[in-house]
Write an enzyme that holds these catalytic residues in place. Sequence first.
Site, PDB file in Angstrom:
ATOM      1  N   GLU A  69       0.852  -1.180   0.000  1.00  0.00           N
ATOM      2  CA  GLU A  69       0.000   0.000   0.000  1.00  0.00           C
ATOM      3  C   GLU A  69       0.891   1.235   0.000  1.00  0.00           C
ATOM      4  O   GLU A  69       1.728   1.404   0.893  1.00  0.00           O
ATOM      5  CB  GLU A  69      -0.942   0.025   1.201  1.00  0.00           C
ATOM      6  CG  GLU A  69      -1.878   1.227   1.164  1.00  0.00           C
ATOM      7  CD  GLU A  69      -2.982   1.177   2.210  1.00  0.00           C
ATOM      8  OE1 GLU A  69      -3.531   2.260   2.515  1.00  0.00           O
ATOM      9  OE2 GLU A  69      -3.291   0.087   2.714  1.00  0.00           O
ATOM     10  N   GLU A  94       4.854   5.082   3.484  1.00  0.00           N
ATOM     11  CA  GLU A  94       4.311   6.397   3.811  1.00  0.00           C
ATOM     12  C   GLU A  94       5.462   7.300   4.228  1.00  0.00           C
ATOM     13  O   GLU A  94       6.222   6.967   5.135  1.00  0.00           O
ATOM     14  CB  GLU A  94       3.289   6.273   4.953  1.00  0.00           C
ATOM     15  CG  GLU A  94       2.774   7.591   5.501  1.00  0.00           C
ATOM     16  CD  GLU A  94       2.042   8.409   4.454  1.00  0.00           C
ATOM     17  OE1 GLU A  94       2.548   9.511   4.125  1.00  0.00           O
ATOM     18  OE2 GLU A  94       0.973   7.955   3.971  1.00  0.00           O
ATOM     19  N   ASP A 121      10.312   8.140   0.600  1.00  0.00           N
ATOM     20  CA  ASP A 121       9.866   8.152  -0.789  1.00  0.00           C
ATOM     21  C   ASP A 121       9.836   6.715  -1.298  1.00  0.00           C
ATOM     22  O   ASP A 121      10.830   5.987  -1.206  1.00  0.00           O
ATOM     23  CB  ASP A 121      10.843   9.008  -1.598  1.00  0.00           C
ATOM     24  CG  ASP A 121      10.482   9.103  -3.070  1.00  0.00           C
ATOM     25  OD1 ASP A 121       9.468   8.520  -3.488  1.00  0.00           O
ATOM     26  OD2 ASP A 121      11.234   9.760  -3.802  1.00  0.00           O
ATOM     27  N   ASP A 143      -2.571  12.367  -3.278  1.00  0.00           N
ATOM     28  CA  ASP A 143      -2.691  13.803  -3.519  1.00  0.00           C
ATOM     29  C   ASP A 143      -3.025  14.026  -4.998  1.00  0.00           C
ATOM     30  O   ASP A 143      -2.285  13.582  -5.869  1.00  0.00           O
ATOM     31  CB  ASP A 143      -1.375  14.498  -3.156  1.00  0.00           C
ATOM     32  CG  ASP A 143      -1.520  16.008  -3.073  1.00  0.00           C
ATOM     33  OD1 ASP A 143      -2.306  16.583  -3.859  1.00  0.00           O
ATOM     34  OD2 ASP A 143      -0.835  16.614  -2.230  1.00  0.00           O
ATOM     35  N   THR A 217     -11.581   5.338   5.285  1.00  0.00           N
ATOM     36  CA  THR A 217     -10.412   6.071   5.763  1.00  0.00           C
ATOM     37  C   THR A 217     -10.866   7.470   6.156  1.00  0.00           C
ATOM     38  O   THR A 217     -11.950   7.927   5.789  1.00  0.00           O
ATOM     39  CB  THR A 217      -9.319   6.194   4.685  1.00  0.00           C
ATOM     40  OG1 THR A 217      -9.728   7.150   3.700  1.00  0.00           O
ATOM     41  CG2 THR A 217      -9.033   4.852   4.016  1.00  0.00           C
ATOM     42  N   ARG A 218     -10.012   8.161   6.893  1.00  0.00           N
ATOM     43  CA  ARG A 218     -10.379   9.522   7.304  1.00  0.00           C
ATOM     44  C   ARG A 218     -10.456  10.462   6.107  1.00  0.00           C
ATOM     45  O   ARG A 218     -11.259  11.403   6.090  1.00  0.00           O
ATOM     46  CB  ARG A 218      -9.395  10.036   8.352  1.00  0.00           C
ATOM     47  CG  ARG A 218      -7.949  10.049   7.932  1.00  0.00           C
ATOM     48  CD  ARG A 218      -7.026  10.170   9.146  1.00  0.00           C
ATOM     49  NE  ARG A 218      -5.629   9.996   8.778  1.00  0.00           N
ATOM     50  CZ  ARG A 218      -4.758  11.009   8.700  1.00  0.00           C
ATOM     51  NH1 ARG A 218      -5.140  12.237   8.969  1.00  0.00           N
ATOM     52  NH2 ARG A 218      -3.507  10.780   8.372  1.00  0.00           N
ATOM     53  N   TYR A 219      -9.647  10.205   5.076  1.00  0.00           N
ATOM     54  CA  TYR A 219      -9.725  11.032   3.878  1.00  0.00           C
ATOM     55  C   TYR A 219     -11.065  10.829   3.170  1.00  0.00           C
ATOM     56  O   TYR A 219     -11.676  11.771   2.688  1.00  0.00           O
ATOM     57  CB  TYR A 219      -8.576  10.697   2.934  1.00  0.00           C
ATOM     58  CG  TYR A 219      -7.217  10.966   3.528  1.00  0.00           C
ATOM     59  CD1 TYR A 219      -6.769  12.264   3.746  1.00  0.00           C
ATOM     60  CD2 TYR A 219      -6.378   9.920   3.898  1.00  0.00           C
ATOM     61  CE1 TYR A 219      -5.523  12.516   4.303  1.00  0.00           C
ATOM     62  CE2 TYR A 219      -5.128  10.157   4.464  1.00  0.00           C
ATOM     63  CZ  TYR A 219      -4.719  11.456   4.653  1.00  0.00           C
ATOM     64  OH  TYR A 219      -3.482  11.702   5.210  1.00  0.00           O
TER      65      TYR A 219
END
Length: 238
Positions: A69, A94, A121, A143, A217-219
Site C-alpha cells: 500500500e 508512507e 519516498d 494527492d 479512511t479519514r480522507y
Amino acid sequence: MTADDDSRHPGEPPREHAFYGRRKGKKLRTAQAAHLAADLPRLAIALDEVGAGPLAALFPQPVRAVRLEIGFGGGEHLVSEAARHPDIGYIGAEAFLNGIAKATARVAERGLGNVRLYGDDVIPLLDRLPPGALERIDLLYPDPWPKRRHWKRRFVQADNIDRFARLLTPGGHFRFATDIEHYAAWTLRQLLADPRFDWTAERADDWRLPWDGWPGTRYEAKALREGRRPGYYEFRRR
C-alpha cells in the site's frame, strides 16, 4: 521544497524520484512517540533488506503472498487488511512521519506479524523490489495535485505504471481510490490505454461501491462530508 519550486540541487534524483509534500505535521502524541521508539525498529524496512532473498522472508510469520500500500495515511486500511488476511504480508509505504506513527501504534496494539513499514519516498523501494513480487498494489486517495502545472507530480504517471507492471505477478491487481473526478479520469485514461492492464469493472457499482471489507479512511470520510463521491478502480495485470 515548496509546492511551486521545480528546481533541483546538483545530485538530487530526477523529478520522478522526488517526494512532494510535508514529512511531519503536528507534534506526536506521547503514546505514538513511545510506539515509534519501541516498535518501529522491528517494523521498518531498510532498502538493503529488499532483494536479498524471497520477499516473504521480510515477515516474522509465514505468508503466501505480499501486497503493497502506497501512501497509507493513518494506516486504517493497511491494518484492517492485515488483520483480515494473516496469511498475506503487507508492506506499507508512507513518507509522512505522523502517518508512520499512527500505523506503528495500530500494528503494535493488534500484535500483527504480517506488516512491515517503509517511511520514505517509495520510488527507491519500488525499484529495489524483485519483478513479479507483489500480488496487489493499493494507491488510495493520493494527492490529486489539482493545479494543471502540478499534474506532473501525480503518482499515476507512465514511469510508475511501468513499475507496477514490473512488480505485479500475472493476474495481480492495482487498486486506486479517489474522490477527485479529474484524477479518476486521468488514471482510467492511462490504464485503459496500457495493454498490460485490464479494468475489472463490468457495471457501474463495481467502481461506485467500495471493495469487500473496506474499512473506510479519514480522507474518505472528509470527502463524503464535503459532498464528493469516491470511486474505487481496480486493474488486473495480464
